[in-house]
Design an enzyme around this catalytic site. Structure first.
Site, PDB file in Angstrom:
ATOM      1  N   TYR A 116      16.964   7.152  50.959  1.00 11.59           N
ATOM      2  CA  TYR A 116      16.474   5.869  50.769  1.00 11.59           C
ATOM      3  C   TYR A 116      15.022   5.443  50.768  1.00 11.59           C
ATOM      4  O   TYR A 116      14.401   5.749  51.885  1.00 11.59           O
ATOM      5  CB  TYR A 116      17.378   4.790  51.240  1.00 11.59           C
ATOM      6  CG  TYR A 116      16.691   3.330  50.603  1.00 11.59           C
ATOM      7  CD1 TYR A 116      17.036   2.823  49.459  1.00 11.59           C
ATOM      8  CD2 TYR A 116      16.096   2.750  51.857  1.00 11.59           C
ATOM      9  CE1 TYR A 116      16.574   1.779  49.005  1.00 11.59           C
ATOM     10  CE2 TYR A 116      15.952   1.339  51.341  1.00 11.59           C
ATOM     11  CZ  TYR A 116      15.883   0.818  50.061  1.00 11.59           C
ATOM     12  OH  TYR A 116      15.631  -0.162  49.775  1.00 11.59           O
TER      13      TYR A 116
ATOM     14  N   ARG B 255      18.325 -41.613  82.554  1.00 12.74           N
ATOM     15  CA  ARG B 255      19.245 -41.057  83.451  1.00 12.74           C
ATOM     16  C   ARG B 255      19.781 -39.726  83.068  1.00 12.74           C
ATOM     17  O   ARG B 255      20.245 -39.075  83.920  1.00 12.74           O
ATOM     18  CB  ARG B 255      20.521 -42.251  83.305  1.00 12.74           C
ATOM     19  CG  ARG B 255      21.535 -41.953  84.339  1.00 12.74           C
ATOM     20  CD  ARG B 255      22.618 -42.793  83.986  1.00 12.74           C
ATOM     21  NE  ARG B 255      22.629 -44.147  83.317  1.00 12.74           N
ATOM     22  CZ  ARG B 255      23.618 -44.455  82.641  1.00 12.74           C
ATOM     23  NH1 ARG B 255      24.872 -44.025  82.658  1.00 12.74           N
ATOM     24  NH2 ARG B 255      23.240 -45.607  81.934  1.00 12.74           N
TER      25      ARG B 255
ATOM     26  N   ALA C 109      19.766  -7.896  42.085  1.00 12.57           N
ATOM     27  CA  ALA C 109      21.036  -7.407  41.157  1.00 12.57           C
ATOM     28  C   ALA C 109      22.196  -7.274  42.139  1.00 12.57           C
ATOM     29  O   ALA C 109      23.035  -6.376  41.944  1.00 12.57           O
ATOM     30  CB  ALA C 109      20.574  -6.164  40.426  1.00 12.57           C
TER      31      ALA C 109
END
Length: 523
Positions: free
Chosen positions: A69, A294, A424
């Site tokens: 890829y 406090r 897409a």
């Protein structure tokens, strides 16, 4: 006086002049040192060796035309399109061109520098296949103070701002150098540097991952950590000025809640107020105070717990590999592992949590400011000025604090729960961690301004307690404020005063002078 707790203190980022990558895990202080204070970046031999080994593997994969890829395929949903080895360089150039599409105002210089530092950190782990030459080029930009122009709006998690930064390496885009915004090529030339051509895998590696998300979140975390310590100090000063009782900080009471951060915060408040003639005089003045005084241990303690949890995730991410694909070495070969390490959800969720935590600090501080200027409850002159009516005093800075808190409230809606599919529907879940980190960064700055207003009004309120003395710790804060901001006796322009005190907070000076008196403030 309570004995200061002795704990290891991390160096202030201003004191770090050089950060060497590859010699162990990197801290948030290291990142801030480079991004904000200009520390130099260098590489260890181990860093260089593992980068070169990883590059050798990616070139082997390309030679063998393995299907990987972003190396021999297109990007995103174009993963099904095969790209020939001959087109590998064109593919990497095209990904930078096509992804440099963020818009809006440019990112702050320190965010750009932090992102570049994170790119060096991630790609230098030795699992990304980039050339050492590329990483040296990025380090040169940092060390020569060349800051790429990178618009900050329009990123769903990463990619676009990083692409604008990568353009400058190629001699394109724009960058600041010596105060001028120049073309990328001119900025490099003026610094004596040359553009580079990106080779296989490198364009993808420069824009993929959690680099900008983690960089921005780390800067926000650093600001928030200083802010919560400052909030302890400001809260103590406000309690002192409002004749509050220190009895709410009793160790017996706070130990009954099983949260160490609450116990430590109560102890910190007692250490800050130790030796205060004002606090001693009024310790029995009221049975109990308003919640903004406090409940400082409870609220500030919860904030500290959230920041500590966020720090763990952010530091883990800083020292992780968030690239895709991963170039993983084997005995005499390697493999490309394709997955989702680029996802920023760990950091994004931590950034969202930091937003909520800082909003709670802002909520407390704004209420204390109102009590200081509100003569109905303060028992002090109207709006802390001697001659009210003719003078408005500190009436309107409380409006500013309220406005800032309203902005913080709006920014505190979590970003990481959102989703808009992209590419897409290949990228059908989007982290929006980038948005979360940017919100945290924006909130951290707004919070610093609110705390500056609280310190400004608390210092003025202490003036009306003379001749009673504040504690040695709050006295030091009063001293550094009064060096730049005189007591308000009649109306004057307050904006410079607020900015000066903000700078003291941002640079850690308020925390520093207190820690010199009481020891380290523990989160």
């Amino acid at each position: 006086m309570t004995t200061p707790i002795v704990t290891p203190v991390r160096p202030h980022p201003k004191e770090i002049k050089q950060v060497t990558l590859g010699s162990g895990d990197i801290t948030v202080q290291d990142l801030v040192a480079v991004a904000r204070y200009g520390a130099k970046v260098s590489f260890s031999q181990a860093y260089c060796d593992r980068v070169n080994q990883s590059r050798g593997l990616i070139e082997k994969f390309l030679e063998e035309n393995r299907l990987i890829y972003g190396v021999t395929t297109g990007f995103g949903s174009n993963v099904t399109k095969v790209v020939s080895p001959e087109d590998a360089e064109t593919l990497q150039r095209n990904i930078i061109y096509s992804h440099a599409v963020s818009v809006g105002e440019p990112l702050e210089h320190e965010i750009v520098r932090a992102t570049q530092f994170m790119i060096l950190l991630v790609l230098g782990q030795g699992f990304s296949g980039v050339r050492l030459e590329v990483l040296k080029a990025i380090a040169s930009l940092l060390n020569h103070h060349i800051v790429p122009f990178a618009p900050g709006d329009g990123s769903v998690g990463y990619l676009s701002p990083e692409a604008h930064m990568a353009l400058v390496l190629m001699g394109e885009g724009s960058a600041w150098y010596q105060g001028q915004l120049l073309s990328g090529r001119d900025a490099l030339a003026k610094a004596g540097l040359q553009p580079i051509n990106l080779s296989c895998k490198e364009g993808l590696a420069l824009i993929t991952g959690t680099t900008s998300v983690t960089a921005i979140a780390a800067l926000a975390l650093y600001n928030a950590t200083q802010a919560v310590k400052t909030a302890d100090i400001a809260g103590a000063m406000s309690l002192e000025a409002l004749k509050g009782t220190i009895k709410a900080f009793d160790s017996r009471l706070n130990a009954l809640k099983k949260h160490s951060e609450q116990v430590q915060t109560a102890e910190t408040l007692l250490r800050i107020l130790s030796g205060s003639e004002i606090a001693d005089t009024y310790k029995d003045y009221r049975l109990q105070d308003a919640l903004s005084l406090r409940c400082i241990p409870q609220v500030h303690g919860a904030v500290k717990k959230a920041l500590k949890d966020a720090e763990k995730n952010i530091v883990n991410e800083m020292n992780s590999v968030s690239d895709n694909p991963i170039v993983y070495p084997l005995d005499d070969d390697g493999i490309a592992l394709m997955g989702g390490n680029f996802d920023g959800t760990y950091v994004g969720m931590s950034a969202d949590a930091m937003c909520v935590a800082m909003a709670n600090l802002a909520k407390m501080s704004e209420r204390r400011i109102d009590r200081l200027v509100n003569y109905h409850v303060s028992e002090l002159p109207d709006f802390l000025v001697v001659n009210p009516g003719l003078n408005n005093g500190y009436m309107i800075p409380q409006y500013t604090a309220a406005g800032l808190f309203a902005e913080i409230q709006a920014l505190s809606h979590p970003a990481t729960i959102n989703n808009i599919p992209t590419c897409a529907i290949q990228e059908d879940v989007v982290s929006f961690a980038y948005n979360a980190a940017r919100k945290a960064y924006q909130i951290s700055t707004k919070l610093e301004h609110i705390l500056a207003i609280e310190l400004m009004t608390a210092a003025q309120a202490l003036d009306f307690h003379h001749p009673l003395k504040p504690s040695p710790a709050t006295g030091e804060v009063y001293r550094i404020i009064r060096k730049q901001v005189p007591m308000l006796t009649e109306d004057r322009l307050l904006y410079p005063d607020m900015c000066n005190i903000h700078q003291l907070i941002h640079e850690g000076e308020v925390v520093k002078v207190v820690e010199e008196v009481i020891g380290h403030i523990i989160l």
